[in-house]
Design an enzyme around this catalytic site. Structure first.
Site, PDB file in Angstrom:
ATOM      1  N   ASN A 242      40.266  32.090  -7.141  1.00  0.00           N
ATOM      2  CA  ASN A 242      41.206  31.298  -7.934  1.00  0.00           C
ATOM      3  C   ASN A 242      42.416  32.180  -8.233  1.00  0.00           C
ATOM      4  O   ASN A 242      42.445  33.361  -7.879  1.00  0.00           O
ATOM      5  CB  ASN A 242      40.518  30.813  -9.224  1.00  0.00           C
ATOM      6  N   LYS A 243      43.409  31.595  -8.893  1.00  0.00           N
ATOM      7  CA  LYS A 243      44.641  32.319  -9.214  1.00  0.00           C
ATOM      8  C   LYS A 243      44.328  33.699  -9.792  1.00  0.00           C
ATOM      9  O   LYS A 243      43.449  33.832 -10.655  1.00  0.00           O
ATOM     10  CB  LYS A 243      45.452  31.503 -10.226  1.00  0.00           C
TER      11      LYS A 243
ATOM     12  N   ASP B  16      40.227  27.544  -6.405  1.00  0.00           N
ATOM     13  CA  ASP B  16      40.839  27.193  -5.131  1.00  0.00           C
ATOM     14  C   ASP B  16      39.776  27.105  -4.055  1.00  0.00           C
ATOM     15  O   ASP B  16      39.822  26.250  -3.177  1.00  0.00           O
ATOM     16  CB  ASP B  16      41.935  28.193  -4.776  1.00  0.00           C
TER      17      ASP B  16
END
Lengths: 289, 289
Positions: free
Chosen positions: B206-207, B196
């Protein structure tokens, strides 16, 4: 093509998704004690042979769970030594042997939990994964002056049952999904898990996700403790302890061409990631001779 | 006590749980282009001011997603430079500027994915987490001669959407829950994720769960690749990139006294765990000067 006949106790062991290995082993032995007491047979030797055959079948049902194997083997050994001159007496003594083993196991769990509680001390935040009766017993000893971070542990999500237990003893608890483990280790003082089996070299076989917690704990420099009764030791190398697979339907799909849902229930945490192994016999620290 | 007025585009950005950061940024810009084209105002300067104010509000809605910030800031800069002598012309040019940025971003994603595909090569098993359009583009380039291991990524479980996409292009895919990551890295040849945001020092935001994949990949000695368009770079230290929290109701409980469900959507993966950063501009290997 008939289904192979499955004893109700095999089904109980095989289908259970809510109990840790020690609890499940004791539950199995409790049921076995009742079965033994109510056995209508009259020839003691034949009767005992039947019980032992069943016990040895049950022993192999949950291969990732050492206490199931160890408790059942101990019971077979103890029942071997019993006086078989009277059926009534054999029934009573065999049931008694099973209940003694249950009591010994419960005491071991309590002592191990007590040691973990003293080692960790009050006022800490403990992060855990899955639902271990030993870890819960440690929380009970520290309640309410302790904080918990609990994962969902999916499938089947037994972390929800742990959150319920902790709620009942007023422990402030953060509930997270498994993917958040790497965010929350840094907010804990230590990680504490139970074990389904501890192999010869100290490798921990426990619910899948335990290894991720250990890796994140190491990366965030918090200690990773494993607390378990000695019955969980298995004198075999870690690679020989199978990682149970269960029905992928527990994942709730997806059902798609080319896609295979996988449901491996356990993982292996290398001894290098463990700070201390805590049992009823004492605490072994990493690096101890 | 009225709700603060929320623009429909703010709601779109805020509530989206299915798109990666680049896709969402482009989606936002596409909607912005339509809004600009249909703006009924007549004073060009006032009109542009309104668009820019909205764009700068949107910029801050998803702080863990650098491309949202970067694409919107670029569009504001480009719209600044436009000729504002005619309202019609300004509308057309501003919309065009948005669509040019979308096309540039799509091209960058494609080039980055192409580089990742060449680097990995055919016949490999790739493990990934969450749903990244860049990673999916890489799979498309390798299909069907590649295998995938895909996590559920819960909440909300966007790994299910990825499994569907991979199924449609006939890629053999293992679908696992997040807690199984530490079992499956050893069965993959490499880990590949999108991002991200990539911070100044190479930290990957990120996730949540990405860090666990990186830790397990390192422990199992498989490379961990991050593939992303350059727009995801943010010239700020990792610690200054907030980790978004979303509605804990997405976890589906538990609702219990003393228990707080947490829903942190992102985590930070330290640059030490990354083997290579792959963008449209090239591949940076760990240890490169």
């Amino acid at each position: 093509l008939s289904e192979p006949t499955r004893h109700p106790l095999e089904a109980l062991l095989l289908d259970d998704r809510q109990h840790g290995a020690s609890e499940l082993a004791r539950l199995c032995l409790k049921e076995l004690a009742e079965l033994v007491e109510n056995d209508p047979a009259s020839d003691p030797a034949v009767m005992r042979d039947g019980w032992q055959t069943l016990a040895l079948r049950l022993r192999d049902v949950r291969p990732s769970m050492a206490p199931v194997r160890n408790l059942l083997e101990r019971w077979v050994a103890r029942s071997d030594a019993l006086d078989a001159s009277s059926a009534d007496r054999l029934r009573a003594q065999a049931a008694r042997a099973a209940r003694d083993l249950i009591a010994e196991s419960e005491e071991a769990v309590g002592t191990a939990a007590e040691r973990a509680a003293s080692l960790i001390g009050p006022g800490r935040t403990i992060i855990t994964h899955s639902l271990s009766s030993t870890v819960l017993a440690c929380f009970r000893r520290l309640a309410p002056d302790v904080r918990a971070i609990v994962t969902e542990s999916r499938p089947p999500g037994e972390g929800r049952a742990l959150a319920r237990e902790l709620s009942e003893i007023a422990i402030a608890t953060d509930f997270i999904t498994d993917q958040q483990l790497g965010v929350f280790t840094a907010r804990a003082d230590c990680a504490l898990v139970g074990a389904d089996t501890v192999a010869f070299d100290g490798t921990v076989i426990n619910k899948a996700g335990t290894r991720l917690l250990a890796l994140a704990a190491r990366a965030d420099a918090i200690p990773f403790y494993v607390c378990f009764e000695g019955l969980k030791r298995l004198d075999r190398p870690a690679a020989e302890v199978p990682l149970e697979r269960h029905n992928p339907a527990e994942l709730g799909g997806p059902e798609l061409p080319h896609v295979t849902p996988r449901n491996v229930y356990f993982d292996r945490t290398a001894p290098e990631l463990v700070s201390a192994w805590i049992t009823e016999k004492g605490v072994v620290w990493a690096g101890d001779p």
